[in-house]
Design a protein around this motif. Structure first.
Motif, short mmCIF file in Angstrom:
data_model
loop_
_atom_site.label_atom_id
_atom_site.label_comp_id
_atom_site.label_asym_id
_atom_site.label_seq_id
_atom_site.Cartn_x
_atom_site.Cartn_y
_atom_site.Cartn_z
N THR A 182 -7.85 -11.19 -30.45
CA THR A 182 -8.93 -10.21 -30.45
C THR A 182 -8.88 -9.46 -29.13
OG1 THR A 182 -11.30 -9.89 -30.89
CG2 THR A 182 -10.71 -11.68 -29.40
N ALA A 183 -9.43 -8.25 -29.12
CA ALA A 183 -9.38 -7.41 -27.92
C ALA A 183 -10.75 -6.84 -27.62
CB ALA A 183 -8.37 -6.28 -28.12
N HIS A 184 -10.98 -6.60 -26.33
CA HIS A 184 -12.22 -5.98 -25.88
C HIS A 184 -11.91 -5.16 -24.64
CE1 HIS A 184 -16.46 -5.36 -25.13
NE2 HIS A 184 -16.33 -5.83 -23.91
N GLY A 185 -12.07 -3.83 -24.73
CA GLY A 185 -11.69 -2.98 -23.61
C GLY A 185 -10.21 -3.09 -23.34
N ASP A 222 -11.08 -17.97 -35.75
CA ASP A 222 -12.07 -16.90 -35.81
C ASP A 222 -12.47 -16.45 -34.41
OD1 ASP A 222 -13.60 -15.00 -36.96
OD2 ASP A 222 -15.16 -16.32 -37.71
N LEU A 223 -11.49 -15.98 -33.68
CA LEU A 223 -11.69 -15.53 -32.30
C LEU A 223 -12.11 -14.06 -32.31
CD1 LEU A 223 -11.15 -16.53 -29.31
CD2 LEU A 223 -8.92 -15.42 -29.52
N ARG A 224 -13.23 -13.73 -31.67
CA ARG A 224 -13.65 -12.33 -31.60
C ARG A 224 -14.70 -12.14 -30.52
NH1 ARG A 224 -18.01 -11.56 -35.47
NH2 ARG A 224 -18.51 -13.53 -36.48
N VAL A 225 -14.90 -10.87 -30.16
CA VAL A 225 -15.85 -10.51 -29.11
C VAL A 225 -17.05 -9.84 -29.75
CG1 VAL A 225 -16.23 -9.14 -27.04
CG2 VAL A 225 -14.02 -10.25 -27.40
N GLU A 226 -18.25 -10.32 -29.38
CA GLU A 226 -19.51 -9.72 -29.82
C GLU A 226 -20.35 -9.45 -28.59
OE1 GLU A 226 -20.65 -8.94 -32.80
OE2 GLU A 226 -19.18 -9.84 -34.16
N ASP A 227 -20.73 -8.17 -28.39
CA ASP A 227 -21.57 -7.79 -27.24
C ASP A 227 -20.97 -8.27 -25.92
OD1 ASP A 227 -23.43 -6.63 -28.98
OD2 ASP A 227 -24.48 -8.53 -29.25
N GLY A 228 -19.65 -8.17 -25.78
CA GLY A 228 -19.00 -8.55 -24.54
C GLY A 228 -18.80 -10.03 -24.35
N LYS A 251 -18.38 -21.90 -30.05
CA LYS A 251 -18.26 -21.81 -28.60
C LYS A 251 -18.24 -20.35 -28.13
CE LYS A 251 -15.87 -26.19 -27.70
NZ LYS A 251 -14.69 -26.82 -27.06
N THR A 252 -18.62 -20.16 -26.87
CA THR A 252 -18.57 -18.83 -26.26
C THR A 252 -17.94 -18.92 -24.88
OG1 THR A 252 -20.78 -19.05 -25.26
CG2 THR A 252 -20.66 -18.09 -27.47
N PHE A 253 -17.41 -17.78 -24.44
CA PHE A 253 -16.90 -17.65 -23.07
C PHE A 253 -17.53 -16.41 -22.47
CE2 PHE A 253 -13.80 -15.76 -20.10
CZ PHE A 253 -13.73 -16.79 -19.16
N PHE A 254 -18.29 -16.59 -21.37
CA PHE A 254 -18.97 -15.49 -20.71
C PHE A 254 -19.18 -15.86 -19.26
CE2 PHE A 254 -22.90 -13.04 -19.68
CZ PHE A 254 -22.36 -11.77 -19.84
N TYR A 280 -19.42 -18.50 -41.85
CA TYR A 280 -20.48 -18.12 -40.92
C TYR A 280 -20.16 -16.75 -40.35
CZ TYR A 280 -17.63 -18.83 -36.76
OH TYR A 280 -16.66 -18.72 -35.80
N ARG A 281 -21.17 -16.14 -39.74
CA ARG A 281 -20.99 -14.84 -39.10
C ARG A 281 -21.92 -14.74 -37.91
NH1 ARG A 281 -16.86 -11.18 -39.33
NH2 ARG A 281 -17.58 -9.09 -38.81
N VAL A 282 -21.37 -14.49 -36.72
CA VAL A 282 -22.17 -14.33 -35.51
C VAL A 282 -22.68 -12.90 -35.44
CG1 VAL A 282 -22.14 -14.36 -32.99
CG2 VAL A 282 -20.90 -16.12 -34.27
N TYR A 283 -23.99 -12.75 -35.14
CA TYR A 283 -24.60 -11.43 -35.00
C TYR A 283 -25.54 -11.47 -33.80
CZ TYR A 283 -27.37 -7.27 -36.17
OH TYR A 283 -28.01 -6.05 -36.12
N GLY A 284 -25.03 -11.04 -32.63
CA GLY A 284 -25.84 -11.08 -31.42
C GLY A 284 -26.24 -12.50 -31.08
#
Length: 379
Positions: A182-185, A222-228, A251-254, A280-284
């Motif tokens: 997954t990519a972000h910026g 299911d690796l992805r970025v939500e809201d940074g 899990k999250t990484f921030f 499942y689906r993460v939403y914020g």
């Protein structure tokens, strides 16, 4: 007199707080988008339309693999977005007026074992398409961000590719299989399998050296970025209550920190009577989670901030395969004996804590109780 006014304000505040904290989440009802459809293995939401892969068994096929149309739905109408069939398309992405996805390479036609894929760029407007990258090692993963494609090959290479395919830069080359990306910026993150039940997540920004985000993971996916924030889940199998059960950690990484947001028992390989959770689906700050513990599937809404769980809808006539969402709706893809189904549910979590309907209802009921209490207590 001021004391009475203060007591009144406190009464309203406590009643309102009580109503908000105990209010049951309203049941939401779906709108059927499509029924009796062919096999669907991916779907994306783009503005007011949805696009998905649909394999129809009655299609004439020149290959031994799935030949699939790209379909489009606006409202309740479903039409072909592509004029051509594609050989087992995967990794559906979009940017502005185009779709991007992978197919088996032409050199795989007529060959039983073939491990090459091409990347297709297809117009949403007229269905015309072109191959922008060819003959990548199979089991590739694609993430589109910042007007670039981030592509992983199963041989351990990760590429940054322009949207026209003309520019291709190698970001990373390893010796292990890449399981997801997954990519972000300007950053890319991926899952690397070192050996069975031993995986790690790495990240790279621009041309810096890759860094390890988390390691010694069992089965992350299911690796992805939500809201940074980087999200993934990890499956682990462990003994419990005298048998073996499968658990999933979200899990999250921030801010350079890994945190477990939630954990649940996913399914038990040895007993169908045990708890079983599905997609499942993460939403914020929220998680949509499918509960399959009973004959019907229940869609839960879990609030990460306070770990409160609500039952928001029950699906009775199909098994849920996966979830997608935009800012307004949750899309549920399922299957029954008649074929695949797409159903749309409105999202009721458009504010950080509670839907406006809940807050408004709580205010009205709180004020009503205040009037009643004023008549009884004479303040």
């Amino acid at each position: 007199m001021s004391g009475l006014k203060m007591n009144k304000k406190r009464t309203v505040f406590f009643i309102l707080s009580f109503m908000i904290s105990t209010y049951s989440f309203p049941t939401i009802y779906g709108e059927m988008i499509g029924e009796d459809l062919g096999r669907i293995n991916d779907l994306i939401v783009s503005n007011s339309a949805i696009y998905f892969f649909e394999y129809q068994p009655n299609n004439d096929s020149s290959t031994w693999n799935y030949d699939t149309y790209i379909m489009k739905s606006e409202g309740k109408d479903i039409n072909q977005a592509s004029k051509s069939l594609f050989i087992y398309p995967t990794e559906l992405n979009d940017f502005e007026n185009d779709l991007y996805f992978a197919t088996l390479s032409d050199q795989c036609l007529g060959i039983t074992i073939c491990d090459y894929q091409d990347i297709i760029k297809m117009s949403k407007t007229d269905g015309s398409f072109e191959k922008i990258v060819m003959d990548l090692k199979s089991a590739i993963h694609i993430s589109l961000n910042d007007k670039k494609l981030f592509v992983s090959e199963s041989n351990g290479k990760i590429w940054e590719i322009s949207l026209d395919g003309h520019e291709k830069k190698l970001l990373y080359s390893g010796n292990n299989i890449i399981m997801d990306i997954t990519a972000h910026g300007n950053s890319a993150y991926w899952i690397e399998e070192i050996e069975d039940q031993n995986n790690r997540i790495l990240g790279i920004t621009n041309e810096e050296e890759p860094r390890i985000i988390d390691a010694n993971l069992k089965i992350p996916y299911d690796l992805r970025v939500e809201d940074g924030i980087l999200h993934w889940n990890e499956i682990s199998i462990m003994p419990t209550r005298g048998t073996i059960a499968e658990f999933t950690e979200l899990k999250t990484f921030f801010n350079n920190s890994v945190e477990t947001k939630s954990e649940f028992e996913n399914t038990s390989p040895l007993s169908k009577d045990r708890v079983s959770y599905g997609p499942y689906r993460v939403y914020g700050d929220f998680l949509f989670l499918v509960n399959n513990t009973q004959n019907n599937s229940i869609i839960h809404l879990l609030n990460f901030s306070n770990n409160t769980k609500y039952n928001i809808s029950t699906v009775t006539d199909y098994d849920i395969k996966f979830l997608r969402n935009d800012m307004s709706n949750l899309y549920v893809v399922g299957v029954n004996d008649s074929g695949f189904i797409i159903e749309k549910f409105p999202l009721l979590v458009n504010v950080p804590e509670f839907p406006m309907v809940m807050i408004f209802s709580a205010i009205i009921m709180g004020l009503s109780l205040t009037v009643v209490s004023r008549k009884f207590f004479h303040y």
